[in-house]
Design an enzyme around this catalytic site. Structure first.
Site: not given
Ligand code: ITT
Length: 188
Positions: A7-8, A65, A141-143, A169
């Site tokens: 993963t990145g 994913d 992180f993220g959402y 999840h």
């Molecule tokens: P990989 O290198 O593992 O693919 P990625 O960040 O590209 O890392 P995904 O393709 O699975 O991961 O994309 C999922 C998106 O949803 C990404 O922008 C994450 O930040 C967000 N995301 C996934 N799980 C999350 C969580 O538990 N809480 C908040 N945001 C999440």
């Protein structure tokens, strides 16, 4: 027991490491940038990624994913969650939902595991919730700042990683993976 995780995303890695430690599975991150299959199915994307990484590394590996599926947007951003986060981000999602009463959403995580020369297997976990009116909280992180899990008033980012990882999840998908791994791989 040690598993490679390609993963990145460092936020994901921290969570996966913490969750699998409960099962005595040690996780090591590999920064291998694998091609993401264009598909509506997170399972297909994870299976393809796991097989690609196992063949590239010559070792067993997991990938994960995940996606945020918003009901009022017919499941958007779903499998495109990473791209959408990098482009319009949380503020963009909140704009799309301005004036929308239906805030229901679901996070889905799919873990893919594959051994070199083997067939990939996938494990899915989900959590329902809703999209907040504004971003709140500083952890995760993220959402995380805009997702409120069912039965809660706080966002994932307010709950913090510890609390999030009791219910998320990702936790549910990894529980299924760990159970399968214990029965099918460990001690083989
Ligand atoms: P990989 O290198 O593992 O693919 P990625 O960040 O590209 O890392 P995904 O393709 O699975 O991961 O994309 C999922 C998106 O949803 C990404 O922008 C994450 O930040 C967000 N995301 C996934 N799980 C999350 C969580 O538990 N809480 C908040 N945001 C999440």
């Amino acid at each position: 027991m040690k598993v490679l995780f390609a993963t990145g995303n460092i936020g994901k890695y921290r969570e996966v490491k913490q969750i699998l430690a409960r099962y005595g599975i040690e996780v090591e991150r590999v920064d291998l940038d694998y091609p993401e299959l264009q598909s509506d199915s997170l399972e297909e994307i994870a299976a393809y990624g796991a097989r690609y990484c196992a063949e590239s590394l010559g070792q067993p590996v997991i990938v994960e994913d995940s996606g945020l599926f918003i009901e009022a947007l017919n499941g958007f951003p779903g499998p495109y969650s990473a791209y959408v986060f990098d482009t319009i981000g949380n503020e963009g999602i909140l704009k799309l939902l301005e004036g929308e009463e239906n805030r229901k959403a679901e996070f889905i995580s799919v873990v893919g595991y594959c051994e070199p020369g083997g067939r990939p297997v996938t494990f899915t976990g989900e959590i329902r919730g809703r999209i907040a009116e504004e971003p709140r909280g500083g952890e995760g992180f993220g959402y995380d700042p805009i997702f409120i899990p069912e039965g809660e008033d706080r966002t994932f980012a307010e709950l913090g990683v510890e609390e999030k990882c009791k219910i998320s999840h990702r936790t549910r998908a990894l529980e299924r993976f760990a159970e399968w791994y214990e029965n099918n791989v460990a001690g083989r």
